[in-house]
Design a protein around this motif. Structure first.
Motif, short mmCIF file in Angstrom:
data_model
loop_
_atom_site.label_atom_id
_atom_site.label_comp_id
_atom_site.label_asym_id
_atom_site.label_seq_id
_atom_site.Cartn_x
_atom_site.Cartn_y
_atom_site.Cartn_z
N MET A 60 0.83 -1.20 0.00
CA MET A 60 0.00 0.00 0.00
C MET A 60 0.87 1.25 0.00
O MET A 60 1.93 1.29 0.62
CB MET A 60 -0.93 -0.01 1.21
CG MET A 60 -1.93 -1.17 1.18
SD MET A 60 -3.08 -1.19 2.59
CE MET A 60 -2.02 -1.83 3.90
N ALA A 61 0.38 2.26 -0.70
CA ALA A 61 1.12 3.52 -0.80
C ALA A 61 0.14 4.67 -1.01
O ALA A 61 -1.06 4.46 -1.19
CB ALA A 61 2.12 3.46 -1.95
N TYR A 62 0.66 5.88 -0.97
CA TYR A 62 -0.15 7.09 -1.02
C TYR A 62 -0.83 7.28 -2.37
O TYR A 62 -1.97 7.68 -2.46
CB TYR A 62 0.74 8.29 -0.70
CG TYR A 62 0.01 9.53 -0.28
CD1 TYR A 62 -0.49 9.65 1.02
CD2 TYR A 62 -0.18 10.59 -1.16
CE1 TYR A 62 -1.16 10.80 1.43
CE2 TYR A 62 -0.84 11.74 -0.77
CZ TYR A 62 -1.33 11.84 0.54
OH TYR A 62 -1.99 12.97 0.93
N GLY A 63 -0.08 6.97 -3.42
CA GLY A 63 -0.60 7.19 -4.77
C GLY A 63 -0.28 8.57 -5.29
O GLY A 63 0.04 9.50 -4.52
N TYR B 281 -6.54 15.33 -5.82
CA TYR B 281 -6.48 16.35 -4.77
C TYR B 281 -7.81 16.39 -3.99
O TYR B 281 -7.83 16.57 -2.78
CB TYR B 281 -6.21 17.71 -5.41
CG TYR B 281 -5.60 18.76 -4.49
CD1 TYR B 281 -5.28 18.48 -3.17
CD2 TYR B 281 -5.32 20.04 -4.97
CE1 TYR B 281 -4.73 19.43 -2.35
CE2 TYR B 281 -4.75 21.01 -4.16
CZ TYR B 281 -4.46 20.70 -2.85
OH TYR B 281 -3.91 21.66 -2.04
N THR B 282 -8.91 16.18 -4.70
CA THR B 282 -10.22 16.15 -4.05
C THR B 282 -10.32 14.98 -3.07
O THR B 282 -10.87 15.12 -1.97
CB THR B 282 -11.34 16.05 -5.11
OG1 THR B 282 -11.26 17.18 -5.98
CG2 THR B 282 -12.71 16.00 -4.45
N ASP B 283 -9.76 13.84 -3.45
CA ASP B 283 -9.77 12.68 -2.55
C ASP B 283 -8.94 12.96 -1.30
O ASP B 283 -9.35 12.60 -0.19
CB ASP B 283 -9.24 11.44 -3.28
CG ASP B 283 -9.53 10.15 -2.52
OD1 ASP B 283 -10.63 9.61 -2.69
OD2 ASP B 283 -8.66 9.71 -1.73
N ILE B 284 -7.80 13.59 -1.47
CA ILE B 284 -6.95 13.95 -0.33
C ILE B 284 -7.72 14.85 0.63
O ILE B 284 -7.60 14.73 1.86
CB ILE B 284 -5.66 14.66 -0.81
CG1 ILE B 284 -4.74 13.66 -1.52
CG2 ILE B 284 -4.92 15.31 0.36
CD1 ILE B 284 -3.53 14.29 -2.16
N ARG B 285 -8.56 15.73 0.07
CA ARG B 285 -9.31 16.70 0.85
C ARG B 285 -10.69 16.16 1.28
O ARG B 285 -11.59 16.91 1.55
CB ARG B 285 -9.47 17.99 0.04
CG ARG B 285 -8.16 18.72 -0.19
CD ARG B 285 -8.25 19.69 -1.38
NE ARG B 285 -9.36 20.62 -1.25
CZ ARG B 285 -9.28 21.81 -0.65
NH1 ARG B 285 -8.13 22.20 -0.16
NH2 ARG B 285 -10.33 22.59 -0.57
N HIS B 286 -10.79 14.82 1.31
CA HIS B 286 -12.02 14.16 1.79
C HIS B 286 -13.26 14.59 1.01
O HIS B 286 -14.33 14.83 1.58
CB HIS B 286 -12.23 14.42 3.29
CG HIS B 286 -11.04 14.08 4.13
ND1 HIS B 286 -10.63 12.78 4.36
CD2 HIS B 286 -10.14 14.87 4.77
CE1 HIS B 286 -9.55 12.78 5.11
NE2 HIS B 286 -9.21 14.03 5.37
N GLY C 289 -2.25 -1.42 -3.61
CA GLY C 289 -3.43 -0.69 -3.17
C GLY C 289 -3.04 0.73 -2.77
O GLY C 289 -2.13 0.91 -1.95
N LEU C 290 -3.72 1.73 -3.32
CA LEU C 290 -3.35 3.12 -3.09
C LEU C 290 -4.40 3.86 -2.27
O LEU C 290 -5.58 3.53 -2.30
CB LEU C 290 -3.12 3.82 -4.43
CG LEU C 290 -2.11 3.13 -5.35
CD1 LEU C 290 -2.05 3.83 -6.70
CD2 LEU C 290 -0.73 3.06 -4.70
N GLY D 1 0.18 19.73 5.94
CA GLY D 1 -1.01 20.14 5.21
C GLY D 1 -1.49 21.51 5.64
O GLY D 1 -1.12 22.03 6.70
N ASN D 2 -2.34 22.09 4.81
CA ASN D 2 -2.88 23.43 5.08
C ASN D 2 -4.27 23.29 5.70
O ASN D 2 -5.29 23.40 5.03
CB ASN D 2 -2.94 24.22 3.77
CG ASN D 2 -3.40 25.64 3.99
OD1 ASN D 2 -3.33 26.16 5.11
ND2 ASN D 2 -3.89 26.27 2.93
#
Length: 307
Positions: free
Chosen positions: A10-13, A25-30, A84-85, A223-224
């Motif tokens: 598994m990794a960040y992707g 970016y949208t996925d990172i930002r939930h 798996g990412l 993160g911001n």
């Protein structure tokens, strides 16, 4: 007869192409879409390092190297690789479903991050476990491997190689900056998370085993979110180390990461170097582990502890 075991790496992707960036970016930002300005900033960073991050290709190669090494070491089982990412396809859940479709009922999981935090490695493992439970797949998790001798040996060798580029009489004016990805400070403290202590332990092991004299720990790539994250940030740390000690040579080892990608190629090689250049000091950053046999061997050794 050999049994086939899943190896879930598994990794960040990272985006595979520019058109992936907004969804990623949208996925990172939930699920919250970035503003045009935020999206442009991220695209500009990717452009600065050549267009896109090499992370996707490296993650695949690391997974293949790890699977090959395990299959050389184990006689009674055959490991089958699944990637798996966290933030882009194939997602962690997709990989577990693929294992089920292939008839896998047992697997080992490992995250391409050496230190354990319930918010990083723990979160990956939880997602994998939740999906595996749907199919009755038994998972055994690697939680960390930063303490494995081969991992420390890799970084020790790189530090010592870098020191050969610096005149011996200036080694006392040289500092090693050991760093990992920052995380929200409040969450870490609330959960008594081991993450900061694991980075501290890594720095201590590198100080013990390498020829470096001075070592400092820092955090990067926060993160911001408008809330405090673990610090000091490596850029602020660089300035304070210069002001307090007058070091001339700065060796950055972002040991919380395992390959070249945006956080290293931009946050270290650009942002930290800008600070060093402004201070009139020398910037060094040894090569990242990628598929180095010592790094792959460290994970293999940790897998042997759990399987």
């Amino acid at each position: 007869m050999t049994k086939t075991i899943g190896l879930l790496v598994m990794a960040y992707g990272t985006p595979y192409q520019e058109s992936d960036i907004e969804a990623y970016y949208t996925d990172i930002r939930h699920g919250k879409k970035p503003t045009d300005e935020e999206l442009k900033d991220l695209k500009d960073r990717y452009q600065f390092i050549g267009g896109l991050s090499p992370l996707a290709n490296t993650t695949q190669k690391q997974g293949e190297a790890l699977c090959d090494a395990l299959n050389q070491d184990y006689d009674d089982v055959e490991f089958k690789l699944y990637i798996g990412l966290k933030h882009i396809h194939p997602f962690i859940e997709d990989a577990v479903q693929s294992m089920h479709e292939d008839g896998i009922d047992e697997a080992v999981t490992v995250v391409l991050a050496p230190h354990y935090s319930s918010f990083s490695v723990g979160a990956y493992n939880t997602r994998a476990q939740k999906e595996a439970d749907k199919f009755g797949i038994t998972l055994k998790h690697v939680e960390h491997y930063y303490q494995q001798p081969k991992f420390i040996q890799y970084w020790t060798e790189k530090i010592n190689e870098t020191l050969t580029e610096i005149p011996k009489d200036e080694h006392d004016k040289t500092v090693l900056v050991v760093s990992a990805h920052s995380l929200p400070k409040g969450l870490i403290e609330k959960n008594n998370d081991p993450y900061p202590n694991e980075l501290k332990h890594t720095a201590e092991l590198l100080e013990q085993h390498s020829d470096i004299i001075h070592v400092a720990e820092g955090w990067q790539s926060e993160g911001n979110t408008g809330t405090p994250w673990l610090g000091p940030d490596v850029q602020d740390l660089t300035k304070s180390l210069f002001n307090e000690h007058g070091y001339k040579h700065y060796i950055y080892t972002p040991v919380g990461f395992v390959c070249e990608h945006l956080e290293v190629l931009y946050d270290n090689d650009y942002e930290c170097k800008v600070v060093c250049d402004a201070l009139g000091v020398h910037y060094y950053r040894p090569a990242m582990p990628n598929t180095d046999p010592l790094f792959i061997g460290a994970i293999v050794d940790e897998i042997k502890n759990v399987y």
